[in-house]
Every structure is written in C-alpha cells, then in structure tokens.
Design a protein around this motif. Structure first.
Motif, PDB file in Angstrom:
ATOM      1  N   PHE A   1      23.295  52.942  -9.308  1.00 39.54           N
ATOM      2  CA  PHE A   1      23.169  54.397  -9.260  1.00 39.54           C
ATOM      3  C   PHE A   1      23.400  55.020 -10.634  1.00 39.54           C
ATOM      4  O   PHE A   1      22.627  55.871 -11.077  1.00 39.54           O
ATOM      5  CB  PHE A   1      24.142  54.991  -8.238  1.00 39.54           C
ATOM      6  CG  PHE A   1      24.091  56.491  -8.192  1.00 39.54           C
ATOM      7  CD1 PHE A   1      23.010  57.132  -7.599  1.00 39.54           C
ATOM      8  CD2 PHE A   1      25.092  57.256  -8.749  1.00 39.54           C
ATOM      9  CE1 PHE A   1      22.943  58.518  -7.566  1.00 39.54           C
ATOM     10  CE2 PHE A   1      25.037  58.629  -8.725  1.00 39.54           C
ATOM     11  CZ  PHE A   1      23.960  59.267  -8.127  1.00 39.54           C
TER      12      PHE A   1
ATOM     13  N   ALA B   1      17.616  55.985  -8.123  1.00 34.86           N
ATOM     14  CA  ALA B   1      18.772  56.749  -7.656  1.00 34.86           C
ATOM     15  C   ALA B   1      18.677  57.004  -6.153  1.00 34.86           C
ATOM     16  O   ALA B   1      19.668  56.862  -5.422  1.00 34.86           O
ATOM     17  CB  ALA B   1      18.879  58.068  -8.413  1.00 34.86           C
ATOM     18  N   ALA B   2      17.490  57.375  -5.682  1.00 36.01           N
ATOM     19  CA  ALA B   2      17.308  57.604  -4.247  1.00 36.01           C
ATOM     20  C   ALA B   2      17.522  56.319  -3.460  1.00 36.01           C
ATOM     21  O   ALA B   2      18.181  56.326  -2.404  1.00 36.01           O
ATOM     22  CB  ALA B   2      15.916  58.173  -3.984  1.00 36.01           C
TER      23      ALA B   2
ATOM     24  N   ILE C   1      26.101  48.657  -6.111  1.00 33.15           N
ATOM     25  CA  ILE C   1      25.407  49.891  -5.729  1.00 33.15           C
ATOM     26  C   ILE C   1      25.754  51.014  -6.708  1.00 33.15           C
ATOM     27  O   ILE C   1      24.884  51.746  -7.174  1.00 33.15           O
ATOM     28  CB  ILE C   1      25.756  50.284  -4.282  1.00 33.15           C
ATOM     29  CG1 ILE C   1      25.170  49.268  -3.302  1.00 33.15           C
ATOM     30  CG2 ILE C   1      25.230  51.678  -3.958  1.00 33.15           C
ATOM     31  CD1 ILE C   1      25.670  49.417  -1.888  1.00 33.15           C
ATOM     32  N   GLY C   2      27.048  51.131  -7.025  1.00 34.29           N
ATOM     33  CA  GLY C   2      27.470  52.153  -7.993  1.00 34.29           C
ATOM     34  C   GLY C   2      26.884  51.919  -9.365  1.00 34.29           C
ATOM     35  O   GLY C   2      26.473  52.865 -10.050  1.00 34.29           O
TER      36      GLY C   2
ATOM     37  N   SER D   1      19.337  53.735  -4.351  1.00 32.41           N
ATOM     38  CA  SER D   1      20.764  53.405  -4.409  1.00 32.41           C
ATOM     39  C   SER D   1      21.562  54.252  -3.424  1.00 32.41           C
ATOM     40  O   SER D   1      22.470  53.751  -2.756  1.00 32.41           O
ATOM     41  CB  SER D   1      21.314  53.614  -5.820  1.00 32.41           C
ATOM     42  OG  SER D   1      20.710  52.732  -6.717  1.00 32.41           O
ATOM     43  N   LEU D   2      21.215  55.533  -3.323  1.00 36.06           N
ATOM     44  CA  LEU D   2      21.913  56.393  -2.373  1.00 36.06           C
ATOM     45  C   LEU D   2      21.641  55.973  -0.929  1.00 36.06           C
ATOM     46  O   LEU D   2      22.550  55.974  -0.091  1.00 36.06           O
ATOM     47  CB  LEU D   2      21.528  57.848  -2.593  1.00 36.06           C
ATOM     48  CG  LEU D   2      22.174  58.523  -3.796  1.00 36.06           C
ATOM     49  CD1 LEU D   2      21.637  59.932  -3.981  1.00 36.06           C
ATOM     50  CD2 LEU D   2      23.675  58.562  -3.649  1.00 36.06           C
ATOM     51  N   LEU D   3      20.386  55.606  -0.622  1.00 34.62           N
ATOM     52  CA  LEU D   3      20.074  55.152   0.733  1.00 34.62           C
ATOM     53  C   LEU D   3      20.816  53.861   1.072  1.00 34.62           C
ATOM     54  O   LEU D   3      21.347  53.713   2.181  1.00 34.62           O
ATOM     55  CB  LEU D   3      18.562  54.954   0.886  1.00 34.62           C
ATOM     56  CG  LEU D   3      17.722  56.222   0.948  1.00 34.62           C
ATOM     57  CD1 LEU D   3      16.238  55.868   0.975  1.00 34.62           C
ATOM     58  CD2 LEU D   3      18.090  57.038   2.171  1.00 34.62           C
TER      59      LEU D   3
ATOM     60  N   ALA E   1      23.622  52.877  -0.285  1.00 36.39           N
ATOM     61  CA  ALA E   1      25.040  53.214  -0.185  1.00 36.39           C
ATOM     62  C   ALA E   1      25.364  53.836   1.175  1.00 36.39           C
ATOM     63  O   ALA E   1      26.392  53.515   1.786  1.00 36.39           O
ATOM     64  CB  ALA E   1      25.426  54.162  -1.315  1.00 36.39           C
ATOM     65  N   ILE E   2      24.488  54.715   1.661  1.00 39.32           N
ATOM     66  CA  ILE E   2      24.705  55.321   2.983  1.00 39.32           C
ATOM     67  C   ILE E   2      24.641  54.254   4.068  1.00 39.32           C
ATOM     68  O   ILE E   2      25.466  54.233   4.988  1.00 39.32           O
ATOM     69  CB  ILE E   2      23.682  56.456   3.229  1.00 39.32           C
ATOM     70  CG1 ILE E   2      23.991  57.637   2.320  1.00 39.32           C
ATOM     71  CG2 ILE E   2      23.686  56.893   4.689  1.00 39.32           C
ATOM     72  CD1 ILE E   2      22.909  58.699   2.299  1.00 39.32           C
TER      73      ILE E   2
END
Length: 101
Positions: free
Chosen positions: A59, A25-26, A55-56, A28-30, A32-33
C-alpha cells in the motif's frame, strides 16, 4: 534513442505510473479488508503471519507510485512549456511576399 523518444515526447509513462499506483493501492485496500474480515470471522484459528506487513508495504509503495506519477506530470508540464515548440506547422505560405524581394 528509443527511450529518449518515448520519454521526451510523451506523457504516457507518467500517466501509467499514476494509474498503476491507484490500481495497486485499491488492490491493497481490498486485500487488507478481506484479510481483516477473515481475521474477525476465524479469530482463534487464523494466524497473523507476514501478510499484514506485506499488505502495508504494498500500500505505501502504491502511494509512492501515485505521488511519483503526479510529480512527473508536474515536471512534464513545465518541460512542455519551456520547450517553446511552435503551435502550428506551416506546409506553405500563400500570398506572402518574401522579405528582400
């Protein structure tokens, strides 16, 4: 038999699932950012493509892994209580008379 030994007496696979979920999850968030920042900087020359969907998907898969690990921890705690194992193992008893002697 080895699989039963791992899953019956250890909570490590459950904790690994939860930790892997948080890590994915971390990550994927990185990503995505980073993808969002690149899209903002190179607005006209950056094509959308399949990356936001993947990416979604990663996540939400990671979120499912987190909750699956938490549910497994809960079931493992219930199984530990129900198993009714002794708290200590006696090697020998000293100064106790046998019943019937």
């Amino acid at each position: 038999m080895a699989m039963l030994g791992i899953t019956k007496h250890s909570k490590v696979p459950l904790r690994l699932m939860t930790i892997a979920g948080f890590a994915l999850a971390a990550l994927s968030l990185l990503i995505a950012i980073g993808y969002f920042t690149a899209k903002l900087i190179f607005w006209n020359s950056f094509n959308m493509g399949m990356a936001p969907l993947l990416i979604g998907q990663f996540f939400f898969g990671a979120v499912q892994m987190i909750f699956l690990g938490m549910l497994g921890e809960y079931v493992g705690a219930i199984q530990t209580q129900v198993r009714n194992l002794p708290h200590v193992i006696e090697r020998e008893r000293i100064n106790f008379d046998r019943i019937g002697d």
